[in-house]
Design an enzyme around this catalytic site. Structure first.
Site, PDB file in Angstrom:
ATOM      1  N   ARG A   1       0.734  -1.119   0.040  1.00  0.00           N
ATOM      2  CA  ARG A   1      -0.066   0.017   0.169  1.00  0.00           C
ATOM      3  C   ARG A   1       0.878   1.331   0.039  1.00  0.00           C
ATOM      4  O   ARG A   1       0.225   2.334  -0.072  1.00  0.00           O
ATOM      5  CB  ARG A   1      -0.776  -0.140   1.190  1.00  0.00           C
ATOM      6  CG  ARG A   1      -1.837  -1.044   1.189  1.00  0.00           C
ATOM      7  CD  ARG A   1      -3.260  -0.508   1.534  1.00  0.00           C
ATOM      8  NE  ARG A   1      -3.825   0.110   0.437  1.00  0.00           N
ATOM      9  CZ  ARG A   1      -4.922   0.964   0.544  1.00  0.00           C
ATOM     10  NH1 ARG A   1      -5.642   1.018   1.386  1.00  0.00           N
ATOM     11  NH2 ARG A   1      -5.255   1.632  -0.577  1.00  0.00           N
TER      12      ARG A   1
ATOM     13  N   LYS B   1       7.420 -16.919   9.780  1.00  0.00           N
ATOM     14  CA  LYS B   1       7.334 -17.068  11.194  1.00  0.00           C
ATOM     15  C   LYS B   1       7.162 -15.700  11.870  1.00  0.00           C
ATOM     16  O   LYS B   1       7.471 -14.983  11.294  1.00  0.00           O
ATOM     17  CB  LYS B   1       8.410 -17.842  11.810  1.00  0.00           C
ATOM     18  CG  LYS B   1       9.664 -17.117  11.977  1.00  0.00           C
ATOM     19  CD  LYS B   1      10.769 -17.780  12.821  1.00  0.00           C
ATOM     20  CE  LYS B   1      11.052 -17.562  14.123  1.00  0.00           C
ATOM     21  NZ  LYS B   1      11.551 -16.281  14.598  1.00  0.00           N
TER      22      LYS B   1
ATOM     23  N   HIS C   1      14.188 -20.088   8.457  1.00  0.00           N
ATOM     24  CA  HIS C   1      15.440 -19.652   7.582  1.00  0.00           C
ATOM     25  C   HIS C   1      16.770 -20.339   7.915  1.00  0.00           C
ATOM     26  O   HIS C   1      17.621 -20.643   7.254  1.00  0.00           O
ATOM     27  CB  HIS C   1      15.758 -18.106   7.569  1.00  0.00           C
ATOM     28  CG  HIS C   1      16.295 -17.572   8.588  1.00  0.00           C
ATOM     29  ND1 HIS C   1      15.619 -17.359   9.797  1.00  0.00           N
ATOM     30  CD2 HIS C   1      17.713 -17.127   8.914  1.00  0.00           C
ATOM     31  CE1 HIS C   1      16.361 -16.831  10.645  1.00  0.00           C
ATOM     32  NE2 HIS C   1      17.678 -16.645  10.113  1.00  0.00           N
TER      33      HIS C   1
ATOM     34  N   GLU D   1      23.618 -14.121  19.898  1.00  0.00           N
ATOM     35  CA  GLU D   1      23.429 -12.967  18.975  1.00  0.00           C
ATOM     36  C   GLU D   1      24.205 -11.780  19.845  1.00  0.00           C
ATOM     37  O   GLU D   1      23.906 -11.735  20.996  1.00  0.00           O
ATOM     38  CB  GLU D   1      21.997 -12.527  18.846  1.00  0.00           C
ATOM     39  CG  GLU D   1      21.440 -13.514  17.813  1.00  0.00           C
ATOM     40  CD  GLU D   1      19.925 -12.923  17.391  1.00  0.00           C
ATOM     41  OE1 GLU D   1      19.843 -12.282  16.640  1.00  0.00           O
ATOM     42  OE2 GLU D   1      19.091 -13.513  18.167  1.00  0.00           O
TER      43      GLU D   1
ATOM     44  N   ASP E   1      10.340 -17.253  19.969  1.00  0.00           N
ATOM     45  CA  ASP E   1      11.316 -16.440  18.703  1.00  0.00           C
ATOM     46  C   ASP E   1      12.285 -17.593  18.238  1.00  0.00           C
ATOM     47  O   ASP E   1      12.681 -17.500  17.153  1.00  0.00           O
ATOM     48  CB  ASP E   1      11.884 -15.211  19.236  1.00  0.00           C
ATOM     49  CG  ASP E   1      12.345 -14.551  17.955  1.00  0.00           C
ATOM     50  OD1 ASP E   1      11.859 -14.492  16.847  1.00  0.00           O
ATOM     51  OD2 ASP E   1      13.366 -13.771  18.251  1.00  0.00           O
TER      52      ASP E   1
ATOM     53  N   HIS F   1      13.976 -22.486  15.496  1.00  0.00           N
ATOM     54  CA  HIS F   1      15.368 -23.045  14.854  1.00  0.00           C
ATOM     55  C   HIS F   1      16.152 -23.779  15.776  1.00  0.00           C
ATOM     56  O   HIS F   1      16.565 -24.745  15.347  1.00  0.00           O
ATOM     57  CB  HIS F   1      16.106 -21.209  15.145  1.00  0.00           C
ATOM     58  CG  HIS F   1      15.354 -20.089  14.211  1.00  0.00           C
ATOM     59  ND1 HIS F   1      14.760 -20.530  13.097  1.00  0.00           N
ATOM     60  CD2 HIS F   1      15.573 -19.059  14.560  1.00  0.00           C
ATOM     61  CE1 HIS F   1      14.493 -19.212  12.445  1.00  0.00           C
ATOM     62  NE2 HIS F   1      14.771 -18.178  13.354  1.00  0.00           N
TER      63      HIS F   1
END
Ligand code: BG6
Length: 487
Positions: free
Chosen positions: A48, A145, A175, A213, A232, A237
């Site tokens: 949009r 996800k 992924h 991370e 998450d 994963h």
């Protein structure tokens, strides 16, 4: 990977973050490489935030181009890529608008792929709207996800999508499954005779899987604060990695053979007894600290996060698999944001020799260990014991290294590129089947429930460390420790 499969790739959420950083750059790389995408293949962006195609192309030039080809953009290839792009402006909340989408794509050739890079609340309305104009026939749908918030909500989405698309039309993305090193794990385990006989309880003492991370929640505070690390990262994963590490050899690499074996592992996960949760699960939240010399703020002060948030940004778990191969072997899983390093790796700790003819120094020097580093710097490192030069029999731990970039200088593919090509070419093996997803939720849910009921705040940890002390203490109880090496 040559292809002549033509396609129309419809990208919902065409101006979203994921499209900008991952999906469009991955499609560009596939285009640039040549021979991977059929010349007639088209990308139809749906959004949009742009009025028409020229405005969208301008957005792509401004926002996507900086994310492609780290070594500079090949302008001819870029122009060719832009030629593939069409644009449709519709309101995703209005089913009647989908007539315009149908009109725009009905004469385009090849298999239709609908990529839902939108919030999950739009998944079901988009599927209904596609069906209302007959676009669900002979099409593939890709779901990003998070697919649900718990078993119930994930089932609700899967049920609704499943009424419109058959399971073999549905590509659920995780992924991590598209990462080259994860593929290599399958090659390591099932292409080599050396490791498989040792890959079992008789020879393996424990296994660690870490996804650490350095980044915090970045611009996703709103989303993350309602999600947390267990949903998450662990539900998807980490459990996917665990299932590949622990699965039985599949009879072939076809999609259902691989997914059947992964499912067996997920179903064999020992349910966590709520009374034991303190012993087998650690949840933490980052406070301020220093990462690579830069001061970083506490999670609770990040934008979009509630100041009194009790959402976890770190999880460590001890998991057991109730089957013949793995009974009694602890699998330690860990993930967190703002940790000391960015690293994803699998560590297989082998048992020590049953009797050391070489004396006490052999025992002190440790045992064999295989470290599969997924990122950064894909490597496989095998620790062995060797005699130190000189008099006497003193042993030390040394290692053999396999650095993949020394062997294969070209041809590496980003996860999204591989996965998008798999969707276009109809290969389902690297996508999560509904039953796998359900089994993962079913195992994770008692942990979520217990955390909710007990309402204890997560344990604090300073940014730039390896998480709460309780995480190391959990391993110490099993006579082991997390492997934490410099990159
Ligand atoms: C995503 C999570 O699925 O994976 C993010 O939602 C996380 O929170 C990311 O940062 C990590 O992926 P990678 O490929 O950077 O390790």
């Amino acid at each position: 990977m040559q292809t002549d499969s033509s396609f129309t790739f419809v990208l919902f959420g065409g101006t979203g973050d994921l499209s900008m950083r991952k999906i469009l750059p991955a499609l560009f790389e596939a285009h640039r490489a040549g021979g991977m995408l059929a010349d007639s293949g088209k990308i139809v962006a749906v959004a949009r935030h742009a009025a028409d195609r020229s405005e969208y192309i301008q957005w792509v030039n401004e926002h996507v181009k900086p994310h492609v080809s780290k070594n500079g953009v090949d302008e001819t290839a870029w122009a060719g890529f832009l030629n593939r792009i069409e644009f449709v402006n519709i309101d995703l909340g209005k089913a009647e608008d989908f007539v315009h989408l149908r009109d725009a794509i009905q004469d385009l050739p090849g298999i239709r792929v609908f990529y839902l890079a939108t919030g999950p609340s739009l998944f079901v309305p988009i599927c209904h709207a596609l069906a209302s104009v007959g676009l669900n026939e002979n099409a593939r749908i890709v779901l990003e996800k998070p697919l649900g918030y718990d078993l119930k909500s994930s089932n609700a989405i899967n049920d609704a999508v499943g009424e419109i698309f058959a399971e073999e039309q549905i590509y659920r993305i995780d992924h991590y499954l598209g990462k080259e090193p994860v593929q290599n794990l399958l090659a390591l385990r099932f292409g080599n005779a050396l490791f498989e006989p040792l890959w079992r309880r008789e020879w393996v003492e424990s296994i660690q899987i870490t996804i650490a991370e350095e980044l915090g929640v970045e611009a996703r505070g709103d989303f993350y604060d309602n999600t947390g690390a267990l949903r998450d990262m662990v539900q998807n994963h980490l459990l996917q990695l665990l299932s590949i590490v622990a699965m039985e050899p599949p009879h072939s690499m076809d999609s259902d053979s691989v997914r059947d074996e992964k499912l067996r592992v997920l179903r064999a996960l020992k349910p966590i007894d709520p009374r034991d949760i303190g012993k087998v699960a650690v949840r933490g939240q980052y406070h301020s600290g220093v990462i690579r010399g830069t001061a970083v703020p506490a999670y609770a002060t990040e934008s979009g996060v509630r100041p009194d948030s009790t959402t976890e940004t770190f999880v460590a778990l001890k998991v057991e698999i109730e089957n013949w191969r793995w009974a009694g072997v602890p699998f330690f899983l860990r993930t967190g944001k703002r940790l000391a390093d960015r690293v994803a790796e699998i560590v297989v700790n082998f048992r020590a020799v049953p009797h050391s003819a070489l004396g006490a120094s052999a025992l002190r020097a440790g045992a064999n260990r295989l470290v599969i580093r997924l990122q950064p710097n894909e490597t496989i490192r095998l620790y062995c014991l060797a005699k130190q030069p000189g008099e006497g029999m003193n042993l030390a731990s040394v290692h053999l290294d396999l650095a993949f970039d020394q062997f294969f200088r070209e041809g590496q593919m980003e996860a999204y590129q591989r996965l998008l090509l798999d969707v276009i070419n109809g290969r389902l093996a690297l996508f999560v089947r509904r039953d796998e997803q359900e089994a993962a939720w079913r195992w994770v849910e008692p942990i979520l429930n217990e955390w909710k009921v007990s309402n204890k705040p997560p344990k604090p940890y300073a940014s730039g460390t390896w998480g709460p002390a309780a995480s190391s203490a959990m391993l110490a109880q099993h006579g082991t420790c997390w492997l934490e090496e410099e990159n």
